[in-house]
Design a protein around this motif. Structure first.
Motif, PDB file in Angstrom:
ATOM      1  N   ILE A  67       0.731  -1.129  -0.087  1.00  0.00           N
ATOM      2  CA  ILE A  67       0.020   0.129   0.145  1.00  0.00           C
ATOM      3  C   ILE A  67       0.725   1.198   0.212  1.00  0.00           C
ATOM      4  CG2 ILE A  67      -1.961  -1.092   1.312  1.00  0.00           C
ATOM      5  CD1 ILE A  67      -1.103   0.436   3.792  1.00  0.00           C
ATOM      6  N   ALA A  68       2.310   0.970   0.238  1.00  0.00           N
ATOM      7  CA  ALA A  68       3.158   2.308   0.121  1.00  0.00           C
ATOM      8  C   ALA A  68       4.326   1.991  -0.659  1.00  0.00           C
ATOM      9  CB  ALA A  68       3.387   2.644   1.531  1.00  0.00           C
ATOM     10  N   VAL A  69       4.945   3.161  -1.377  1.00  0.00           N
ATOM     11  CA  VAL A  69       6.277   3.210  -2.149  1.00  0.00           C
ATOM     12  C   VAL A  69       7.395   3.497  -1.294  1.00  0.00           C
ATOM     13  CG1 VAL A  69       7.195   3.912  -4.118  1.00  0.00           C
ATOM     14  CG2 VAL A  69       4.858   3.358  -4.100  1.00  0.00           C
ATOM     15  N   SER A  70       8.510   2.738  -1.055  1.00  0.00           N
ATOM     16  CA  SER A  70       9.709   2.956  -0.493  1.00  0.00           C
ATOM     17  C   SER A  70      10.530   2.202  -1.074  1.00  0.00           C
ATOM     18  CB  SER A  70       9.703   2.745   1.054  1.00  0.00           C
ATOM     19  OG  SER A  70      10.882   2.879   1.358  1.00  0.00           O
ATOM     20  N   LYS A  71      11.238   2.791  -2.206  1.00  0.00           N
ATOM     21  CA  LYS A  71      12.562   2.110  -3.045  1.00  0.00           C
ATOM     22  C   LYS A  71      13.578   1.325  -1.947  1.00  0.00           C
ATOM     23  CE  LYS A  71      11.715   4.660  -7.173  1.00  0.00           C
ATOM     24  NZ  LYS A  71      12.207   5.412  -8.245  1.00  0.00           N
ATOM     25  N   GLN A  72      14.012   2.155  -0.913  1.00  0.00           N
ATOM     26  CA  GLN A  72      15.070   1.654  -0.113  1.00  0.00           C
ATOM     27  C   GLN A  72      14.455   0.359   0.592  1.00  0.00           C
ATOM     28  OE1 GLN A  72      13.626   4.597  -0.074  1.00  0.00           O
ATOM     29  NE2 GLN A  72      13.780   5.599   2.008  1.00  0.00           N
ATOM     30  N   HIS A  73      13.290   0.174   0.839  1.00  0.00           N
ATOM     31  CA  HIS A  73      12.726  -0.952   1.606  1.00  0.00           C
ATOM     32  C   HIS A  73      12.053  -1.983   0.801  1.00  0.00           C
ATOM     33  CE1 HIS A  73      12.919   2.330   5.098  1.00  0.00           C
ATOM     34  NE2 HIS A  73      13.844   1.232   5.438  1.00  0.00           N
ATOM     35  N   GLY A  74      12.348  -2.038  -0.406  1.00  0.00           N
ATOM     36  CA  GLY A  74      11.753  -2.990  -1.367  1.00  0.00           C
ATOM     37  C   GLY A  74      10.521  -2.783  -1.977  1.00  0.00           C
ATOM     38  N   ALA A  75       9.698  -1.799  -1.606  1.00  0.00           N
ATOM     39  CA  ALA A  75       8.370  -1.444  -2.049  1.00  0.00           C
ATOM     40  C   ALA A  75       8.362  -0.600  -3.277  1.00  0.00           C
ATOM     41  CB  ALA A  75       7.573  -0.906  -1.026  1.00  0.00           C
ATOM     42  N   LEU A  76       8.558  -1.105  -4.449  1.00  0.00           N
ATOM     43  CA  LEU A  76       8.800  -0.435  -5.617  1.00  0.00           C
ATOM     44  C   LEU A  76       7.074   0.212  -6.239  1.00  0.00           C
ATOM     45  CD1 LEU A  76      11.008  -2.692  -7.675  1.00  0.00           C
ATOM     46  CD2 LEU A  76      11.503  -0.518  -6.347  1.00  0.00           C
ATOM     47  N   PRO A  77       7.156   1.371  -6.959  1.00  0.00           N
ATOM     48  CA  PRO A  77       5.958   1.758  -7.456  1.00  0.00           C
ATOM     49  C   PRO A  77       5.284   0.913  -8.322  1.00  0.00           C
ATOM     50  CG  PRO A  77       7.694   3.574  -7.727  1.00  0.00           C
ATOM     51  CD  PRO A  77       8.397   2.080  -7.284  1.00  0.00           C
ATOM     52  N   SER A  78       5.954   0.109  -9.082  1.00  0.00           N
ATOM     53  CA  SER A  78       5.398  -1.028 -10.064  1.00  0.00           C
ATOM     54  C   SER A  78       4.579  -1.838  -9.256  1.00  0.00           C
ATOM     55  CB  SER A  78       6.448  -1.690 -10.818  1.00  0.00           C
ATOM     56  OG  SER A  78       7.257  -2.363 -10.075  1.00  0.00           O
ATOM     57  N   ARG A  79       4.919  -2.191  -7.791  1.00  0.00           N
ATOM     58  CA  ARG A  79       4.027  -3.250  -7.238  1.00  0.00           C
ATOM     59  C   ARG A  79       2.979  -2.641  -6.256  1.00  0.00           C
ATOM     60  NH1 ARG A  79       9.128  -5.922  -7.035  1.00  0.00           N
ATOM     61  NH2 ARG A  79       9.731  -4.742  -5.271  1.00  0.00           N
ATOM     62  N   LEU A  80       2.818  -1.337  -6.504  1.00  0.00           N
ATOM     63  CA  LEU A  80       1.894  -0.539  -5.570  1.00  0.00           C
ATOM     64  C   LEU A  80       0.197  -1.223  -5.794  1.00  0.00           C
ATOM     65  CD1 LEU A  80       1.245   1.551  -3.206  1.00  0.00           C
ATOM     66  CD2 LEU A  80       0.942   3.298  -5.507  1.00  0.00           C
ATOM     67  N   HIS A  81      -0.528  -1.866  -4.848  1.00  0.00           N
ATOM     68  CA  HIS A  81      -1.727  -2.464  -4.920  1.00  0.00           C
ATOM     69  C   HIS A  81      -1.588  -3.713  -5.485  1.00  0.00           C
ATOM     70  CE1 HIS A  81      -3.369   1.414  -3.251  1.00  0.00           C
ATOM     71  NE2 HIS A  81      -2.664   1.833  -4.391  1.00  0.00           N
ATOM     72  N   GLN A  82      -0.497  -4.223  -5.406  1.00  0.00           N
ATOM     73  CA  GLN A  82      -0.357  -5.749  -6.136  1.00  0.00           C
ATOM     74  C   GLN A  82      -0.521  -6.481  -4.580  1.00  0.00           C
ATOM     75  OE1 GLN A  82       2.634  -7.278  -8.589  1.00  0.00           O
ATOM     76  NE2 GLN A  82       2.602  -5.515  -9.636  1.00  0.00           N
ATOM     77  N   GLN A  83      -1.166  -7.770  -4.972  1.00  0.00           N
ATOM     78  CA  GLN A  83      -1.367  -8.609  -3.712  1.00  0.00           C
ATOM     79  C   GLN A  83      -0.254  -9.760  -3.939  1.00  0.00           C
ATOM     80  OE1 GLN A  83      -5.435  -9.646  -3.816  1.00  0.00           O
ATOM     81  NE2 GLN A  83      -6.010  -7.651  -3.650  1.00  0.00           N
ATOM     82  N   GLY A  84      -0.114 -10.382  -2.676  1.00  0.00           N
ATOM     83  CA  GLY A  84       0.823 -11.495  -2.678  1.00  0.00           C
ATOM     84  C   GLY A  84       0.639 -12.263  -1.280  1.00  0.00           C
ATOM     85  N   GLN A  85       1.552 -13.341  -1.256  1.00  0.00           N
ATOM     86  CA  GLN A  85       1.365 -14.066  -0.037  1.00  0.00           C
ATOM     87  C   GLN A  85       2.929 -14.019   0.887  1.00  0.00           C
ATOM     88  OE1 GLN A  85       0.832 -18.310  -0.742  1.00  0.00           O
ATOM     89  NE2 GLN A  85      -0.134 -18.496   1.179  1.00  0.00           N
ATOM     90  N   VAL A  86       2.628 -13.956   2.149  1.00  0.00           N
ATOM     91  CA  VAL A  86       3.908 -13.706   2.941  1.00  0.00           C
ATOM     92  C   VAL A  86       4.295 -15.225   2.925  1.00  0.00           C
ATOM     93  CG1 VAL A  86       4.523 -13.585   5.211  1.00  0.00           C
ATOM     94  CG2 VAL A  86       3.029 -11.809   4.278  1.00  0.00           C
TER      95      VAL A  86
END
Length: 84
Positions: free
Chosen positions: A30-49
């Motif tokens: 739900i957020a973008v933070s390149k330095q923490h692995g959360a790229l804009p291209s995956r914003l609102h994508q779903q996955g499994q832990v």
């Protein structure tokens, strides 16, 4: 002298809303933070832990089937009728 209240115990395995994040649970970035692995291209994508590291979640996203490490505060737990 006023009484000191104990600080709440920090739980690093909670999402952006404070919901616990169990392994195998479904999440949405739900957020973008390149330095923490959360790229804009995956914003609102779903996955499994898939697993949890020292301070990161390892999430397999649906679209690219790639295992990505993210900080817990960058995701939201998705609940289903049967739980996570």
């Amino acid at each position: 002298m006023p009484l000191r209240r104990p600080r709440p115990v920090y739980d690093r395995w909670r999402d952006a809303t404070g919901t616990p994040i169990p392994q195998q649970c479904r999440v949405e970035q739900i957020a973008v933070s390149k330095q923490h692995g959360a790229l804009p291209s995956r914003l609102h994508q779903q996955g499994q832990v898939v697993r949890r590291g020292h301070a990161r979640l390892y999430v397999r996203f649906e679209r690219d089937d790639q295992l990505v490490s993210l900080r817990p505060h960058l995701v939201r737990v998705l609940t289903t009728s049967g739980g996570c």
